[in-house]
Design a protein around this motif. Sequence first.
Motif, PDB file in Angstrom:
ATOM      1  N   MET A  89       4.402   2.187  -2.778  1.00  0.00           N
ATOM      2  CA  MET A  89       4.999   2.422  -4.099  1.00  0.00           C
ATOM      3  C   MET A  89       4.321   3.599  -4.799  1.00  0.00           C
TER       4      MET A  89
ATOM      5  N   GLU B 202       5.575   6.729  -3.115  1.00  0.00           N
ATOM      6  CA  GLU B 202       6.960   6.966  -3.504  1.00  0.00           C
ATOM      7  C   GLU B 202       7.054   7.514  -4.916  1.00  0.00           C
TER       8      GLU B 202
ATOM      9  N   ILE C   4       9.189   0.816   2.304  1.00  0.00           N
ATOM     10  CA  ILE C   4       9.196  -0.086   1.141  1.00  0.00           C
ATOM     11  C   ILE C   4      10.212  -1.203   1.357  1.00  0.00           C
TER      12      ILE C   4
ATOM     13  N   VAL D 280       9.615  -3.469  -7.095  1.00  0.00           N
ATOM     14  CA  VAL D 280      10.538  -2.878  -6.120  1.00  0.00           C
ATOM     15  C   VAL D 280      11.964  -2.960  -6.651  1.00  0.00           C
TER      16      VAL D 280
ATOM     17  N   LEU E 211       2.559  -2.496   0.450  1.00  0.00           N
ATOM     18  CA  LEU E 211       3.672  -2.236  -0.456  1.00  0.00           C
ATOM     19  C   LEU E 211       3.203  -1.504  -1.710  1.00  0.00           C
TER      20      LEU E 211
END
Length: 99
Positions: free
Chosen positions: A54, A57, A83, A8, A50
Motif C-alpha cells: 500500500m 502504491e 495488493i 484497500v 499488504l
Amino acid sequence: MFDILGMVAALNRPGLLVRTARYGLDDYRRDVHLPRLLATNAPVKKGDALLRLMDIERELNDQRVADHAEYSFARHIDILIAIMGETRLLRAGNAPRVH
C-alpha cells in the motif's frame, strides 16, 4: 485501530488501472512475485506485506497524478495485482471455517 481491508476498499483508482490489474490477479503467486516487488527474500506476513504494498502504491499514485517522468504504469499494475492477491489471501485466512 486501523483496518487494512478497509484501507484497500477505500482505494479509488482509475478504472483502467483496476481492470488491468484484475486480469493479472489469477496469475499472482506470492512466493514468486512478492520478493521481487518488495525487494526482499525474507518471509513477510500477509498483513505486513499488504501494508508495504500500500505504501509503494501510494508513492506510485502520487507520481501518476503529478505526471512524474519516473512513473511506471507497468509497476503500478504489478503492485495493484499484488495488493489484490494479498487481500484475497488475507480474507481467505480470516474466513470462518466450516466443519
